[in-house]
Scaffold this motif. Sequence first.
Motif, mmCIF file in Angstrom:
data_model
loop_
_atom_site.group_PDB
_atom_site.id
_atom_site.type_symbol
_atom_site.label_atom_id
_atom_site.label_comp_id
_atom_site.label_asym_id
_atom_site.label_seq_id
_atom_site.Cartn_x
_atom_site.Cartn_y
_atom_site.Cartn_z
ATOM 1 N N LYS A 81 0.919 -1.353 -0.061
ATOM 2 C CA LYS A 81 -0.018 -0.181 0.064
ATOM 3 C C LYS A 81 0.949 1.221 0.050
ATOM 4 O O LYS A 81 1.804 1.507 0.819
ATOM 5 C CB LYS A 81 -1.012 -0.063 1.089
ATOM 6 C CG LYS A 81 -1.894 1.150 1.198
ATOM 7 C CD LYS A 81 -2.739 0.956 2.740
ATOM 8 C CE LYS A 81 -3.539 2.439 2.775
ATOM 9 N NZ LYS A 81 -2.872 3.636 2.813
ATOM 10 N N LYS A 82 0.594 2.307 -1.177
ATOM 11 C CA LYS A 82 1.285 3.532 -1.010
ATOM 12 C C LYS A 82 0.808 4.581 -0.059
ATOM 13 O O LYS A 82 -0.480 4.489 -0.005
ATOM 14 C CB LYS A 82 1.508 4.052 -2.425
ATOM 15 C CG LYS A 82 2.439 3.464 -3.259
ATOM 16 C CD LYS A 82 2.153 1.768 -3.530
ATOM 17 C CE LYS A 82 3.135 1.261 -4.528
ATOM 18 N NZ LYS A 82 2.432 0.121 -5.103
ATOM 19 N N VAL A 83 1.598 5.354 0.379
ATOM 20 C CA VAL A 83 1.049 6.439 1.075
ATOM 21 C C VAL A 83 0.180 7.461 0.555
ATOM 22 O O VAL A 83 0.349 7.698 -0.943
ATOM 23 C CB VAL A 83 2.476 7.628 1.722
ATOM 24 C CG1 VAL A 83 1.865 8.655 2.478
ATOM 25 C CG2 VAL A 83 3.453 6.369 2.460
ATOM 26 N N GLY A 84 -0.796 7.765 1.094
ATOM 27 C CA GLY A 84 -1.853 8.629 0.561
ATOM 28 C C GLY A 84 -2.978 8.055 -0.334
ATOM 29 O O GLY A 84 -3.878 8.559 -1.135
ATOM 30 N N LEU A 85 -2.669 6.757 -0.603
ATOM 31 C CA LEU A 85 -3.528 5.884 -1.299
ATOM 32 C C LEU A 85 -4.518 4.908 -0.465
ATOM 33 O O LEU A 85 -4.152 4.896 0.637
ATOM 34 C CB LEU A 85 -3.002 5.284 -2.401
ATOM 35 C CG LEU A 85 -2.299 5.857 -3.293
ATOM 36 C CD1 LEU A 85 -1.757 4.859 -4.410
ATOM 37 C CD2 LEU A 85 -3.105 7.023 -4.221
ATOM 38 N N LYS A 87 -5.803 1.860 -1.101
ATOM 39 C CA LYS A 87 -5.004 0.434 -1.494
ATOM 40 C C LYS A 87 -3.927 0.545 -2.074
ATOM 41 O O LYS A 87 -3.181 1.961 -2.216
ATOM 42 C CB LYS A 87 -6.019 -0.483 -2.103
ATOM 43 C CG LYS A 87 -7.147 -0.567 -1.224
ATOM 44 C CD LYS A 87 -8.271 -1.478 -1.951
ATOM 45 C CE LYS A 87 -7.950 -2.384 -3.056
ATOM 46 N NZ LYS A 87 -9.079 -3.265 -3.320
ATOM 47 N N ALA A 88 -3.187 -0.346 -2.806
ATOM 48 C CA ALA A 88 -2.042 -0.358 -3.470
ATOM 49 C C ALA A 88 -1.839 0.887 -4.691
ATOM 50 O O ALA A 88 -1.283 1.529 -4.937
ATOM 51 C CB ALA A 88 -1.409 -1.463 -4.032
ATOM 52 N N ARG A 89 -3.281 0.964 -5.287
ATOM 53 C CA ARG A 89 -3.183 1.701 -6.471
ATOM 54 C C ARG A 89 -4.604 2.568 -6.610
ATOM 55 O O ARG A 89 -4.549 3.355 -7.454
ATOM 56 C CB ARG A 89 -3.335 0.791 -7.917
ATOM 57 C CG ARG A 89 -1.931 0.171 -8.092
ATOM 58 C CD ARG A 89 -1.945 -0.498 -9.438
ATOM 59 N NE ARG A 89 -0.724 -1.342 -9.487
ATOM 60 C CZ ARG A 89 0.103 -1.443 -10.469
ATOM 61 N NH1 ARG A 89 -0.418 -0.914 -11.608
ATOM 62 N NH2 ARG A 89 0.999 -2.118 -10.664
ATOM 63 N N LYS A 90 -5.284 2.238 -5.501
ATOM 64 C CA LYS A 90 -6.785 2.933 -5.468
ATOM 65 C C LYS A 90 -6.496 4.310 -4.795
ATOM 66 O O LYS A 90 -6.031 4.445 -3.484
ATOM 67 C CB LYS A 90 -7.727 2.216 -4.828
ATOM 68 C CG LYS A 90 -9.164 2.743 -4.792
ATOM 69 C CD LYS A 90 -10.053 1.780 -4.299
ATOM 70 C CE LYS A 90 -11.606 2.572 -4.203
ATOM 71 N NZ LYS A 90 -12.693 1.831 -4.003
ATOM 72 N N ALA A 91 -6.810 5.301 -5.701
ATOM 73 C CA ALA A 91 -6.644 6.642 -5.013
ATOM 74 C C ALA A 91 -8.022 7.013 -4.287
ATOM 75 O O ALA A 91 -8.903 6.609 -4.663
ATOM 76 C CB ALA A 91 -6.253 7.753 -6.093
#
Length: 97
Positions: A81-85, A87-91
């Motif tokens: 999971k990326k910061v600010g998202l 899930k991994a790709r869901k913004a």
Amino acid sequence: MQEYLQGNPLWLQYVKFPLAALGYESSYDVFVKAHGGGLSGQAQAISLGIARALLKVSESHRTPLRKEGLLTRDSRVVERKKVGLKKARKAPQFSKR
């Protein structure tokens, strides 16, 4: 095996396939401990483990097992999971106002 894999024919086939490919269905007793992931992933991991164990028995098993694709590990893993998202790709949903 029947009880642990909930009798699912596909998962049972995964586990039996390395032995069946070499004609050893009734020649070996297999004892396995698997943890993590789901039952489908565990069944495929057991299949890989059995295939690798058969390689240790005889190196001549490599070509038939390789031909059936039993010595290849599925390298896909869950993306982080990326910061600010969410899930991994869901913004998060964009709002103009």
